[in-house]
Design a protein around this motif. Sequence first.
Motif, PDB file in Angstrom:
ATOM      1  N   LYS A 185       0.821  -1.210   0.000  1.00 17.55           N
ATOM      2  CA  LYS A 185       0.000   0.000   0.000  1.00 17.55           C
ATOM      3  C   LYS A 185       0.859   1.267   0.000  1.00 17.55           C
ATOM      4  CE  LYS A 185      -4.034  -0.001   1.685  1.00 17.55           C
ATOM      5  NZ  LYS A 185      -5.256  -0.065   2.519  1.00 17.55           N
ATOM      6  N   SER A 186       1.904   1.277   0.804  1.00 17.36           N
ATOM      7  CA  SER A 186       2.759   2.459   0.869  1.00 17.36           C
ATOM      8  C   SER A 186       3.548   2.640  -0.429  1.00 17.36           C
ATOM      9  CB  SER A 186       3.710   2.381   2.065  1.00 17.36           C
ATOM     10  OG  SER A 186       4.413   1.165   2.056  1.00 17.36           O
ATOM     11  N   LEU A 187       3.988   1.532  -1.037  1.00 18.28           N
ATOM     12  CA  LEU A 187       4.705   1.642  -2.306  1.00 18.28           C
ATOM     13  C   LEU A 187       3.755   2.074  -3.417  1.00 18.28           C
ATOM     14  CD1 LEU A 187       7.448   1.456  -3.492  1.00 18.28           C
ATOM     15  CD2 LEU A 187       7.154  -0.994  -3.827  1.00 18.28           C
ATOM     16  N   ALA A 188       2.482   1.678  -3.328  1.00 15.67           N
ATOM     17  CA  ALA A 188       1.486   2.148  -4.297  1.00 15.67           C
ATOM     18  C   ALA A 188       1.352   3.669  -4.218  1.00 15.67           C
ATOM     19  CB  ALA A 188       0.142   1.481  -4.043  1.00 15.67           C
ATOM     20  N   THR A 189       1.395   4.197  -2.996  1.00 11.70           N
ATOM     21  CA  THR A 189       1.349   5.658  -2.831  1.00 11.70           C
ATOM     22  C   THR A 189       2.571   6.304  -3.463  1.00 11.70           C
ATOM     23  OG1 THR A 189       0.064   5.547  -0.786  1.00 11.70           O
ATOM     24  CG2 THR A 189       1.363   7.529  -1.132  1.00 11.70           C
ATOM     25  N   ALA A 190       3.750   5.737  -3.235  1.00 12.88           N
ATOM     26  CA  ALA A 190       4.982   6.290  -3.800  1.00 12.88           C
ATOM     27  C   ALA A 190       4.956   6.261  -5.330  1.00 12.88           C
ATOM     28  CB  ALA A 190       6.189   5.519  -3.271  1.00 12.88           C
ATOM     29  N   LEU A 191       4.428   5.171  -5.900  1.00 11.70           N
ATOM     30  CA  LEU A 191       4.320   5.072  -7.352  1.00 11.70           C
ATOM     31  C   LEU A 191       3.305   6.071  -7.898  1.00 11.70           C
ATOM     32  CD1 LEU A 191       4.401   1.190  -7.596  1.00 11.70           C
ATOM     33  CD2 LEU A 191       6.034   2.715  -8.733  1.00 11.70           C
ATOM     34  N   TYR A 192       2.182   6.174  -7.226  1.00 11.62           N
ATOM     35  CA  TYR A 192       1.127   7.104  -7.638  1.00 11.62           C
ATOM     36  C   TYR A 192       1.624   8.539  -7.641  1.00 11.62           C
ATOM     37  CZ  TYR A 192      -2.873  10.177  -6.644  1.00 11.62           C
ATOM     38  OH  TYR A 192      -3.760  11.226  -6.629  1.00 11.62           O
ATOM     39  N   GLU A 193       2.445   8.890  -6.657  1.00 16.76           N
ATOM     40  CA  GLU A 193       2.973  10.251  -6.559  1.00 16.76           C
ATOM     41  C   GLU A 193       4.166  10.488  -7.472  1.00 16.76           C
ATOM     42  OE1 GLU A 193       1.873  12.867  -5.234  1.00 16.76           O
ATOM     43  OE2 GLU A 193       0.303  12.168  -3.889  1.00 16.76           O
ATOM     44  N   GLY A 194       4.683   9.424  -8.087  1.00 17.06           N
ATOM     45  CA  GLY A 194       5.818   9.588  -8.997  1.00 17.06           C
ATOM     46  C   GLY A 194       7.161   9.616  -8.312  1.00 17.06           C
ATOM     47  N   PHE A 195       7.227   9.150  -7.048  1.00 23.74           N
ATOM     48  CA  PHE A 195       8.483   9.183  -6.314  1.00 23.74           C
ATOM     49  C   PHE A 195       9.469   8.118  -6.785  1.00 23.74           C
ATOM     50  CE2 PHE A 195       5.955  10.756  -2.355  1.00 23.74           C
ATOM     51  CZ  PHE A 195       5.821  12.009  -2.940  1.00 23.74           C
ATOM     52  N   ASP A 199      12.427   1.697 -13.910  1.00 21.59           N
ATOM     53  CA  ASP A 199      13.335   1.439 -15.020  1.00 21.59           C
ATOM     54  C   ASP A 199      12.633   1.745 -16.339  1.00 21.59           C
ATOM     55  OD1 ASP A 199      14.610  -0.269 -17.218  1.00 21.59           O
ATOM     56  OD2 ASP A 199      16.013  -0.591 -15.571  1.00 21.59           O
ATOM     57  N   ALA A 200      13.200   2.663 -17.119  1.00 21.26           N
ATOM     58  CA  ALA A 200      12.558   3.115 -18.350  1.00 21.26           C
ATOM     59  C   ALA A 200      12.491   2.014 -19.401  1.00 21.26           C
ATOM     60  CB  ALA A 200      13.311   4.324 -18.912  1.00 21.26           C
ATOM     61  N   ALA A 201      13.442   1.104 -19.408  1.00 22.77           N
ATOM     62  CA  ALA A 201      13.484   0.068 -20.439  1.00 22.77           C
ATOM     63  C   ALA A 201      12.563  -1.098 -20.117  1.00 22.77           C
ATOM     64  CB  ALA A 201      14.920  -0.436 -20.610  1.00 22.77           C
ATOM     65  N   THR A 202      12.477  -1.470 -18.843  1.00 22.68           N
ATOM     66  CA  THR A 202      11.726  -2.663 -18.464  1.00 22.68           C
ATOM     67  C   THR A 202      10.461  -2.365 -17.667  1.00 22.68           C
ATOM     68  OG1 THR A 202      12.972  -2.938 -16.400  1.00 22.68           O
ATOM     69  CG2 THR A 202      13.876  -3.977 -18.394  1.00 22.68           C
ATOM     70  N   ASN A 203      10.290  -1.118 -17.239  1.00 18.69           N
ATOM     71  CA  ASN A 203       9.155  -0.711 -16.410  1.00 18.69           C
ATOM     72  C   ASN A 203       9.124  -1.464 -15.079  1.00 18.69           C
ATOM     73  OD1 ASN A 203       6.913   1.082 -16.208  1.00 18.69           O
ATOM     74  ND2 ASN A 203       5.503  -0.623 -16.461  1.00 18.69           N
ATOM     75  N   GLN A 204      10.293  -1.816 -14.591  1.00 21.48           N
ATOM     76  CA  GLN A 204      10.394  -2.553 -13.339  1.00 21.48           C
ATOM     77  C   GLN A 204      10.654  -1.608 -12.163  1.00 21.48           C
ATOM     78  OE1 GLN A 204      13.297  -5.674 -13.686  1.00 21.48           O
ATOM     79  NE2 GLN A 204      11.953  -6.978 -14.887  1.00 21.48           N
ATOM     80  N   ILE A 205      10.130  -1.991 -11.009  1.00 20.00           N
ATOM     81  CA  ILE A 205      10.313  -1.210  -9.780  1.00 20.00           C
ATOM     82  C   ILE A 205      11.625  -1.580  -9.105  1.00 20.00           C
ATOM     83  CG2 ILE A 205       9.293  -0.663  -7.533  1.00 20.00           C
ATOM     84  CD1 ILE A 205       6.610  -1.705  -8.708  1.00 20.00           C
TER      85      ILE A 205
END
Length: 243
Positions: A185-195, A199-205
């Motif tokens: 849940k907390s990482l979802a918030t970080a992703l949602y906010e763009g923090f 990875d631009a090539a693989t779209n991996q976290i």
Amino acid sequence: MNLLASGNVKISVTLVALHEAARTSIMRRIVGILPLVFLLQGIPVVAQETAPLDPIEQVVAARLMSPYPDGNFRPERILNRAELASILVKTFELDKRASRNNSGIPLQDVPPSHWAYNDIQLVLKNNVMTGYREGRFFPNQRVTRAEAFSILAQAYGVFQFPEESVTNLLSRYPDSDKIPTWARKSLATALYEGFVNVDAATNQIKPLEPMTRGDMAYALSKYLERQESTAPIPWQVEEPAPL
């Protein structure tokens, strides 16, 4: 010498000089007007263009992170828990927050002489970070990306997204199954906010990889941007039914 001819030559030369002066004046006016025309038409003028700030430059200017004494930032270096605590105190001004516990929290591995002792006490008292069993903090322990982004989101304020929205948001990333359950849940918030610098090539976290100073600089630069504009809601909000 024929005076009439001489007079005609002088008149001709004078006319040519006047013509050249008029043309020069007109060209100067045109050149002076061009930047205004470009501005009105939305065409950028080269002199007015400014390159966006680099994330490292942003966080250093905001005094959220600092270069090393030799002047190098070393973005590839991995963060440890003590360094993360210090960054969080600066970013969220934890020293200005009221805390219920005014006495020091005893820690076996962080004596008062430790350089980050006060910052570690503040993150613990404000529940931004937690210690481990037997009164230990492990200040030199490396931090993973999942841990760092989650802790940053906790300090920022985790959104109470519906579980379905969390699942949908994380499903966009092929390695989201590697995110620890406690961090979803907390990482979802970080992703949602763009923090998160995905990875631009693989779209991996890459949630289990170590968190570097460069990763944190990116996250904090996005945090600073969020102070100026909010992120859009990633799902449709249903209006309540009329009574």
